[in-house]
Design a protein around this motif. Structure first.
Motif, PDB file in Angstrom:
ATOM      1  N   HIS A 107       0.799  -1.222   0.000  1.00 34.70           N
ATOM      2  CA  HIS A 107       0.000   0.000   0.000  1.00 34.70           C
ATOM      3  C   HIS A 107       0.833   1.273   0.000  1.00 34.70           C
ATOM      4  O   HIS A 107       0.276   2.363   0.077  1.00 34.70           O
ATOM      5  CB  HIS A 107      -0.929   0.022   1.219  1.00 34.70           C
ATOM      6  CG  HIS A 107      -2.083  -0.916   1.083  1.00 34.70           C
ATOM      7  ND1 HIS A 107      -2.956  -1.159   2.116  1.00 34.70           N
ATOM      8  CD2 HIS A 107      -2.498  -1.680   0.048  1.00 34.70           C
ATOM      9  CE1 HIS A 107      -3.872  -2.032   1.712  1.00 34.70           C
ATOM     10  NE2 HIS A 107      -3.610  -2.357   0.474  1.00 34.70           N
ATOM     11  N   GLY A 108       2.136   1.178  -0.039  1.00 30.92           N
ATOM     12  CA  GLY A 108       2.954   2.369  -0.210  1.00 30.92           C
ATOM     13  C   GLY A 108       3.507   2.999   1.042  1.00 30.92           C
ATOM     14  O   GLY A 108       4.015   4.119   0.985  1.00 30.92           O
ATOM     15  N   GLY A 109       3.438   2.310   2.182  1.00 28.12           N
ATOM     16  CA  GLY A 109       4.027   2.857   3.405  1.00 28.12           C
ATOM     17  C   GLY A 109       5.538   2.993   3.288  1.00 28.12           C
ATOM     18  O   GLY A 109       6.189   2.252   2.549  1.00 28.12           O
ATOM     19  N   GLN A 110       6.096   3.925   4.023  1.00 24.77           N
ATOM     20  CA  GLN A 110       7.527   4.211   3.893  1.00 24.77           C
ATOM     21  C   GLN A 110       8.401   3.029   4.300  1.00 24.77           C
ATOM     22  O   GLN A 110       9.401   2.730   3.653  1.00 24.77           O
ATOM     23  CB  GLN A 110       7.881   5.444   4.730  1.00 24.77           C
ATOM     24  CG  GLN A 110       7.287   6.726   4.199  1.00 24.77           C
ATOM     25  CD  GLN A 110       7.718   7.943   4.992  1.00 24.77           C
ATOM     26  OE1 GLN A 110       8.470   7.835   5.954  1.00 24.77           O
ATOM     27  NE2 GLN A 110       7.249   9.102   4.602  1.00 24.77           N
ATOM     28  N   GLY A 111       8.040   2.359   5.400  1.00 25.54           N
ATOM     29  CA  GLY A 111       8.880   1.266   5.886  1.00 25.54           C
ATOM     30  C   GLY A 111       9.023   0.151   4.883  1.00 25.54           C
ATOM     31  O   GLY A 111      10.137  -0.311   4.581  1.00 25.54           O
ATOM     32  N   THR A 112       7.897  -0.306   4.314  1.00 22.15           N
ATOM     33  CA  THR A 112       7.961  -1.391   3.338  1.00 22.15           C
ATOM     34  C   THR A 112       8.567  -0.910   2.031  1.00 22.15           C
ATOM     35  O   THR A 112       9.260  -1.665   1.345  1.00 22.15           O
ATOM     36  CB  THR A 112       6.566  -1.980   3.097  1.00 22.15           C
ATOM     37  OG1 THR A 112       5.930  -2.219   4.350  1.00 22.15           O
ATOM     38  CG2 THR A 112       6.664  -3.302   2.352  1.00 22.15           C
ATOM     39  N   LEU A 129      -3.421   6.695   0.852  1.00 19.67           N
ATOM     40  CA  LEU A 129      -3.297   8.027   1.432  1.00 19.67           C
ATOM     41  C   LEU A 129      -2.288   8.864   0.645  1.00 19.67           C
ATOM     42  O   LEU A 129      -1.531   8.329  -0.171  1.00 19.67           O
ATOM     43  CB  LEU A 129      -2.868   7.921   2.898  1.00 19.67           C
ATOM     44  CG  LEU A 129      -3.760   7.031   3.778  1.00 19.67           C
ATOM     45  CD1 LEU A 129      -3.143   6.880   5.158  1.00 19.67           C
ATOM     46  CD2 LEU A 129      -5.165   7.595   3.869  1.00 19.67           C
ATOM     47  N   ASP A 130      -2.266  10.174   0.932  1.00 23.34           N
ATOM     48  CA  ASP A 130      -1.425  11.091   0.159  1.00 23.34           C
ATOM     49  C   ASP A 130       0.053  10.738   0.213  1.00 23.34           C
ATOM     50  O   ASP A 130       0.739  10.733  -0.815  1.00 23.34           O
ATOM     51  CB  ASP A 130      -1.628  12.528   0.662  1.00 23.34           C
ATOM     52  CG  ASP A 130      -3.015  13.061   0.313  1.00 23.34           C
ATOM     53  OD1 ASP A 130      -3.666  12.470  -0.561  1.00 23.34           O
ATOM     54  OD2 ASP A 130      -3.430  14.058   0.923  1.00 23.34           O
ATOM     55  N   ASP A 131       0.574  10.445   1.434  1.00 20.48           N
ATOM     56  CA  ASP A 131       2.005  10.164   1.516  1.00 20.48           C
ATOM     57  C   ASP A 131       2.341   8.869   0.795  1.00 20.48           C
ATOM     58  O   ASP A 131       3.404   8.741   0.182  1.00 20.48           O
ATOM     59  CB  ASP A 131       2.462  10.106   2.982  1.00 20.48           C
ATOM     60  CG  ASP A 131       1.793   8.971   3.754  1.00 20.48           C
ATOM     61  OD1 ASP A 131       0.612   8.688   3.494  1.00 20.48           O
ATOM     62  OD2 ASP A 131       2.468   8.373   4.612  1.00 20.48           O
TER      63      ASP A 131
END
Length: 205
Positions: A107-112, A129-131
């Motif tokens: 889903h685009g989270g920074q950690g992954t 989400l935007d980020d």
């Protein structure tokens, strides 16, 4: 569900939960590298909508991929009949799991994002989400990802995108370039040390 499954062609870091040994050990992961394809679905713990996860795993299993699904035991226990290609790995650190995979669906989270970059793996990103959209666009611009809005996450579309990542070597080459750049970046501790030393010196005055 912060992140989903990943197909693997050759043959998403979370801490906590059972370790590698509890899930069959490092040897099983090493042996799996010799299989043709593998996909990984890192999860955020609550697992997100079970119906979507189930539909995606069935669609991706039809591509011939082996699917690693990193979600909580409580969610996995609710699956009635997961495809035979699915391997539930629990809360296994993604630094261990992702290097054995060919594609990361997430889903685009920074950690992954950073973990998959360091592993040199192409990514299929479904940002919510935007980020996460910003992260996805950056990876897409680098040639290392295919991006699809979460609102358009039909299982068939996700499977098609994963096959695109698996069959076009340009995505692997771009992901490898990002991994090389990531490897040259200084550790966070090295960046923090100089200002920390200045702060401590000022406190002593």
């Amino acid at each position: 569900m912060t992140d989903l499954p990943v197909p693997r062609r050759v043959p998403k870091t979370q801490a906590g939960g059972p370790g590698v040994e509890d899930r069959g050990g490092p040897r099983q992961l090493r042996d799996a590298r010799h299989r043709r394809r593998r996909a990984e679905f890192p999860g955020r713990g609550d697992g997100g909508p079970l119906g979507l996860l189930t539909a995606l795993t069935h669609a991706l299993a039809e591509t011939g991929a082996e699917l690693l699904v990193a979600v909580e035991d409580s969610l996995a226990a609710r699956w009635k009949a997961p495809p035979a290609a699915v391997r539930h790995i629990g809360r296994l650190p993604l630094t261990v799991a992702l290097p054995t995979c060919d594609v990361v669906v997430r889903h685009g989270g920074q950690g992954t994002s950073l973990t998959a970059m360091a592993a040199g793996r192409p990514q299929f990103v479904l940002p919510e989400l935007d980020d996460r959209s910003d992260n996805a666009r950056a990876l897409e611009a680098a040639g290392a990802a295919v991006v699809l809005p979460m609102s358009a996450a039909a299982p068939e579309a996700v499977a098609k995108g994963c096959l695109q990542l698996l069959e076009d070597d340009r995505y692997v080459e771009a992901a490898s370039r990002l991994a090389a750049v990531t490897a040259r970046m200084p550790a966070s501790s090295a960046l923090v040390a100089p200002p920390e030393a200045l702060a401590l010196a000022g406190a002593d005055r």
